[in-house]
Each structure stands twice: as C-alpha cells, then as structure tokens.
Design an enzyme around this catalytic site. Structure first.
Site, PDB file in Angstrom:
ATOM      1  N   GLN A  23      -5.702  -9.100   7.410  1.00 10.33           N
ATOM      2  CA  GLN A  23      -5.583  -8.731   6.003  1.00 10.33           C
ATOM      3  C   GLN A  23      -4.683  -7.512   5.966  1.00 10.33           C
ATOM      4  OE1 GLN A  23      -6.626 -10.480   3.649  1.00 10.33           O
ATOM      5  NE2 GLN A  23      -8.707 -11.243   3.899  1.00 10.33           N
ATOM      6  N   SER A  24      -3.689  -7.517   5.079  1.00 10.76           N
ATOM      7  CA  SER A  24      -2.706  -6.437   5.194  1.00 10.76           C
ATOM      8  C   SER A  24      -3.240  -5.064   4.841  1.00 10.76           C
ATOM      9  CB  SER A  24      -1.478  -6.707   4.349  1.00 10.76           C
ATOM     10  OG  SER A  24      -1.563  -7.894   3.695  1.00 10.76           O
ATOM     11  N   THR A  25      -4.072  -4.966   3.821  1.00 12.23           N
ATOM     12  CA  THR A  25      -4.502  -3.624   3.429  1.00 12.23           C
ATOM     13  C   THR A  25      -6.014  -3.534   3.482  1.00 12.23           C
ATOM     14  OG1 THR A  25      -4.671  -4.251   1.125  1.00 12.23           O
ATOM     15  CG2 THR A  25      -2.550  -3.398   1.842  1.00 12.23           C
ATOM     16  N   GLN A  28      -7.618  -5.265   0.688  1.00 14.90           N
ATOM     17  CA  GLN A  28      -7.810  -6.698   0.862  1.00 14.90           C
ATOM     18  C   GLN A  28      -8.987  -6.983   1.778  1.00 14.90           C
ATOM     19  OE1 GLN A  28      -4.128  -8.338   2.238  1.00 14.90           O
ATOM     20  NE2 GLN A  28      -3.369  -8.662   0.150  1.00 14.90           N
TER      21      GLN A  28
END
Ligand SMILES: [Zn+2]
Length: 707
Positions: A23-25, A28
């Site tokens: 998950q990128s952030t 997220q």
C-alpha cells in the site's frame, strides 16, 4: 484456467510462490483495507495453481512506501533478489504492473523473470514473461500504469494550478495574516500581533540587516508570535524569541506586501533519489499577484528589502560590496576599491598603544588565494578623516542653497517643456477632430471615400493616444520636485549634520550609513609618498584626495626636535637625573607621551649620539677615580674619602655620587692622619708601605701630573 494451468510446470511448482503486498501510503494502509484483502486473496490463487500453502511467501514489508522508486523499498528489492536467484516459481501481485510503479524497475523485473523462467500472476491472469506475447502485454501494462499515475497527478494538480493562477487557491497564511469569515485575506485582528510584525519590518528598514533586527528584538526582550497549527491548541497564539531564519522568512514572503503567490518552490530529485526543495527565480513562479490583499508593507518596500538582503548576502560572497554597516570604526567599510587591481579591499584593525582601534584597508583577496603578498595595504585613519571632511564640506548650507537654486531652475525649465509638449497634444487632438468631421460630412453611400476617411480618422486617433501617453510619461518624470516644506527640512539637516557627525554619542554604524548614502565608492592607490583616494559620489561627480602616508610606528613616537636640542644643552651642565627632572618640570615628554627617566634618557641619548655629561667632562680631560688613584698612587677608596673631605675636587656625573676629578691635583699633605680603624688595617699596611717611598714618589708624581 486450463490455459493458465498449462503455463505452470513442475519446475515452477518446485520453487516458491512470492506474493507481494503493498500500500503506497500509511493512510491507505489504515483505510484501504479492501485493497489489502484483495491482495492477500491472491494467496488462494497460488494454491489453486498448485503451490502448497507453506510454499507461498508473503512480502509485505513495503507497506506505507510509495511505489515511485525502488530505492527505499526493501521488500521489492528482496523480491528482485529471490527472482534473480531462481528461487521464485511465480510472483503474485494485485495489478501486477503495480509491483513496480516505476517503468525502469518494472522492466528490470520482467527481464529477470524471463531469464529465470518465473511466472507472473495478477487478478486478471497468469503470464509467462518468457513468451513474447505475455511479455508485450506486461510491458504495455507497465507503461499504462506509469501513464495512469501521471494522469492522476496531472488532474489533481491541474485543478490546483488553475485555481492558483486565479489567486483563489487558499493556502496556509503566515502569522499576521488570516482569512476573514468571507474567505478574504486580512490582517490579524490581534493588535499585539500586528504591532510586533510592523515593528519587525520597521526595524529592518532602519538597520538594513536581518541580524541587527534579531539583536534589536533580543535587546528589547521582544517576543514574536506564532500559532499552533495542529493539536488541541490549534489556532492559539504562543510567543517565542525572534530568530534569524524567521526574519528572513518574513522579509522574503511576498504575502506581507499584500501579494498572492503560488509555485515559488520546486522539488528536485537527484540521481541518488534524494529530494530537495529549491526556490525558483521569480519569473518562473506559477502565480504572483501584487496588491491582492492588505499587507504590512508596500510592494516597493518589499522590493527594496529584497535588494538589501541580496546586497547583504553578497557581502559574504565573492565581492564584499557594501555589506551592512557594522560597528567597527572603519568608515569606508565595504566602499574601498583597490586602485591597482580593481578588487574590493577588506578592513583589518590594529590596536595603537593607547588602545584605540585603527583601521587598515587591505587588498588581500588575490594574495590569500594565491599565497602571494597582499596587493596593497594602507592605514585607513587619514583616508577616513579626509573623506568625512569632503562629505561634510559638500553638504554645507551654502552648497545646498546652490543645489536648491539649481532645482528651482530645473523646475522652471520643466514647466516650459511641459507647455511645449502640451501643444503637440493639442495639435494631435485638433487633427483627430478634423478627421472625424471629414468622415461625418461625407455621403455614407460613397463607400470608397468613406472607408478611406474612416481609416484616416482611426490613424489620427492612434496618434493622439500616443502623444497623450508620451506627455503623461514625461510629466510624471518632471513631477519629482521638492515642495517648500521638504526644502526647509533639507536646509535644517545640512546645518545640523556636522554637529551630529561629531557627536560622540552617534554610533559609528550611523556614520557609515550616512557615508553610504553620500559616497558610491573610494578607490585607493598607495604610492611611496602618499595615498591617492578617488571618491565617487552618487551623482556621478568624483573628487580626488591626496592623503600623506601615515607615520610609521617609530616615526609616530619620535621625540620632538626642540626637546632633543634642549636635552643637548642641558647635558652640558647637568647629569641625566637632573636633566630628566628639569624636562619633566617643564612638562616635556618622550615620543611615547611619557615623562623622562634616567634609563629612557640614557637610551635616547645613545640612539641620537648625544654625549652625556660624563663624556663631555672626560673629553675636557677630567679623570676617573681609577685614573686619579693610579696617578696619586692610592686606592680608589682613598680617593673617594679625600673627595668627601674636600681635599680633592671633582664633579658629580650621576645620581649615584660618581665623580670625575680635575686633573693636576696632588695628595693632601696630611693624608697620613687619615683615620685608620681596625677594619681597614690592610689599607693601613699599604699606607705604611707607601710611606717609605712617599717623598720621592710623591714629588715625581706631582711633577708628572703637572707636566
Ligand atoms: Zn589590489
């Protein structure tokens, strides 16, 4: 599924399945649990394809890292390592192209998978990168994924930029500015905040230096406001000591001048993947709208501040041009230019014996850079005084009266020029009117004539506009004249200036600021006889001053010639201690300004070859105690005793009762009656021995002495 299953071979199944979850952030990770669930579901997919559950390895250590680069994604790097070692039979990921968001990383992974015969699987299907069709498809997916990222960004930023270009994008305001309920930018309603911010700008304007502003705030124990941005106290004020970086932030921020701006900074990424924020040149900013809202200073003042700051910054850079005026006594700090090589000269200080700081101007930049002696160095005291004199003289009331008279004449001439320009506007207006009347008079059905007359009318109107513009511009330039009140203030200032200048309470820094207003720069050339200073004034005139070379240290401390002559005369009659007493009684001093002492006088006379009293008497033939003792055949002690009793005559030559004796004296007749006590028995013995030969020897000596 059958097609998919046919791609899986026993060789693949022998190796492990790698499920890459990302998950990128952090946002997220916390909120987009649906995506996470789908990613973990791919595990079931691997099992369906024939991998035992215990051979499905999940790599999920990259949670919360953006996929834009592989550099700091440990999980992705591990995945690549496993694939290149041939341990991975299959790699699984949701929308597999998002395994790597960066196209270069993605293609590297594809190639490795093809070499090592590793399959790739996502929600849409199973791919064998070793086959050309699948590899093309995967490559396309990677490219599209990168493009998608670009479009998302562009859409997000495009909206922002469009708003920013109109000056409508609300951004966080610096302290002192707030949004009012209608969303417009206004000054902070707190008058305490407003007054401190206004004071900061005023102090900078007065001192011309951010450091001096910080010092002024510290000296007055003023604190500076800040607001909590987040947390339970969000929006509340707190007060902190003013810091230098804060002053620079305020001075460089156009919002305090009422200007809206956006896109002042840009993030750059270097080859190592490090991000850095740089400030763009003003013409590259996305938006700059001066006068968009109320501010603390005018836009003109903002520009002046920027110029001052960059001049100050340059003082630390290549060329030390006019850094802020500092406290040191070198009046021309930052204004002195070397007349030999054209570089700016630096200030050095040395301390005179009476502890005053004396400035030196040195051209040493090149010398330091190349390890050679300084180009030229010169003492600054004389130059400073000469330039100060020049400035004070050029600002006498008389000189200013002349200047004001010239100004008055210029005003008169400007008025004449104005009348002349006004007539040309009048002429153009008449021509335009005439063209209009001609156009209106013609029969509209005569189209050919009407068209040409209309063109002529338009042409005349354009000429009128141009002439009017020229006139307005010229009038504005002339408008900069002085009214009576301003003239009176200038006269008062000129009369007060010398007093202000010489007032010891005036800080050196203020004198320097004054000089900087009145002098552009000073070029120095030092020759063997004198220093030539070319002083350039802002008006373009220049003056040349010649200043004698300063005395060298020993010259500066030379005893006055009249004193030397007097010493010479006194020593003809007096000993050193008497001479010193007479000189001190007359208030005369040595070159160092100190009273005379026997050692200092002795040293001075030796240095100047002035004979002492002793030397003079010796030259006149007088005898030392040893000489006369030899002559009279007695010990020096006896001579001294005789002298004390007055039976021998001599002359005292110093403060320690040492004498020189007149030549030609004889033994006193009754010398044998000299008191001989026990302590001087040996002397008595000698005396006795002398007695035997007394008569003959005494006669011979006396005769010798007489001869
Ligand atoms: Zn030089």
């Amino acid at each position: 599924m059958s097609e998919n299953s046919s791609k899986v071979t026993a060789d693949h199944l022998r190796r492990d399945a790698y499920l890459y979850v990302r998950q990128s952030t952090l946002y997220q990770v916390a909120n987009n649990t649906e995506s996470a669930r789908r990613q973990y579901d791919l595990r079931g997919r691997a099992v369906a394809l024939g991998w035992p559950t215990d051979k499905v390895i999940v790599i999920d250590i990259d949670q919360g890292h953006s996929g834009a680069s592989a550099a700091d994604r440990e999980g992705f790097q591990r995945l690549v390592a496993e694939v290149s070692l041939g341990r991975a039979g299959i790699v699984l990921g949701l929308e597999c192209s998002r395994l790597a968001r960066n196209n270069a990383d993605w293609h590297a992974l594809l190639r490795l998978c093809a070499f090592n015969n590793t399959l790739i699987c996502d929600e849409d299907g199973l791919y064998d990168p070793a086959t050309i069709n699948d590899r093309l498809l995967l490559g396309l997916k990677g490219t599209m994924s990168e493009a998608e990222l670009h479009f998302i960004r562009a859409r997000l930023q495009g909206g922002l930029l469009a708003k920013a270009a109109r000056g409508e994008l609300a951004v966080r305001l610096p302290i002192g500015l707030v949004y009012d309920p209608a969303g417009n930018v206004a000054l902070d309603p707190d008058s305490g905040v407003r007054s401190v911010i206004a004071r900061l700008f005023n102090t900078f304007e007065a001192t011309g230096s951010a450091t001096a502003t910080v010092k002024a705030f510290a000296a007055e124990e003023l604190r500076f406001p800040a607001r909590h941005l987040t947390g339970p106290h969000a929006g509340e004020l707190y007060w902190v000591p003013l810091r230098h970086d804060r002053v620079l932030f305020m001075l460089h921020n156009p919002r305090y001048a009422g200007a809206y701006f956006y896109g002042r900074r840009r993030q750059v990424t270097d080859a190592a993947g490090n991000h850095r924020t740089i400030v763009k040149p003003r013409q590259e900013w996305t938006t700059l709208i001066p006068g968009a809202h109320p501010g603390y200073i005018s836009w003109e003042q903002f520009e002046t501040n920027q110029a001052t700051l960059s001049a100050n910054a340059a003082a630390r850079g290549e060329d030390r041009k006019a850094g802020p005026a500092r406290e040191g006594p070198a009046l021309l700090q930052g204004l002195v230019v070397c007349g030999k090589c054209g570089r700016r000269m630096t200030v050095r200080y040395h301390r005179r014996c009476n502890a005053t700081l004396v400035p030196d101007y040195a051209c040493q930049r090149e010398g330091i850079a190349t390890g050679t002696p300084p180009c030229q160095t010169t003492s600054g005291a004389g130059i400073d005084a000469a330039v100060a004199d020049l400035v004070l003289q050029s600002l006498t009331p008389l000189a200013l009266e002349t200047a004001l008279a010239v100004t008055a004449e210029l005003v008169q001439r400007a008025a004449e020029a104005d009348r002349i320009r006004a007539t040309s506007v009048e002429r153009a207006r008449y021509a335009a009117d005439a063209a209009r009347r001609r156009y209106l008079a013609v029969d509209p059905t005569n189209r050919l004539v009407a068209e040409s007359l209309e063109a002529d009318w338009n042409h005349k109107l354009r000429e009128l506009t141009d002439t009017q513009d020229d006139y307005d511009r010229a009038s504005q330039q002339d408008a900069a004249t002085l009214n009576d009140q301003q003239q009176q203030r200038i006269r008062t200032l000129a009369a007060d200036l010398p007093a202000l200048w010489h007032d010891p309470a005036t800080p050196m820094r203020e004198r320097k600021r004054l000089i900087r207003l009145l002098v552009t720069d000073v070029t120095l050339i030092r020759s063997s006889e004198h220093i030539t200073a070319h002083v350039r004034l802002p008006g373009g005139q220049h003056h040349t001053l010649t200043v004698p070379l300063p005395l060298r240290a020993w010259e500066a401390h030379t005893t006055a010639q009249t004193t030397i002559v007097l010493i010479d005369q006194l020593l003809a009659e007096h000993t050193y201690d008497e001479t010193a007493a007479i000189l001190n009684a007359q208030g005369l001093t040595s070159g160092w300004g100190k009273p005379f002492t026997v050692p200092s006088l002795t040293q001075l006379c030796r240095a100047r070859n002035i004979p002492s009293l002793r030397d003079r008497l010796k030259d006149a033939g007088m005898l030392t105690v040893d000489e006369i003792a030899d002559e009279l055949g007695v010990t020096p002690a006896t001579i001294k005793r005789w002298q004390r009793r007055g039976t021998l005559t001599g002359r005292r030559i110093d403060g320690r009762r040492e004498h020189l004796y007149h030549p030609g004296q004889t033994r006193p007749a009754d010398h044998r009656n000299t008191r001989n006590d026990a302590g001087t028995r040996t002397v008595g013995g000698t005396c006795h021995h002398e007695n035997n030969t007394e008569s003959g020897k005494n006669a011979a000596t006396s005769q010798g002495g007489a001869v």
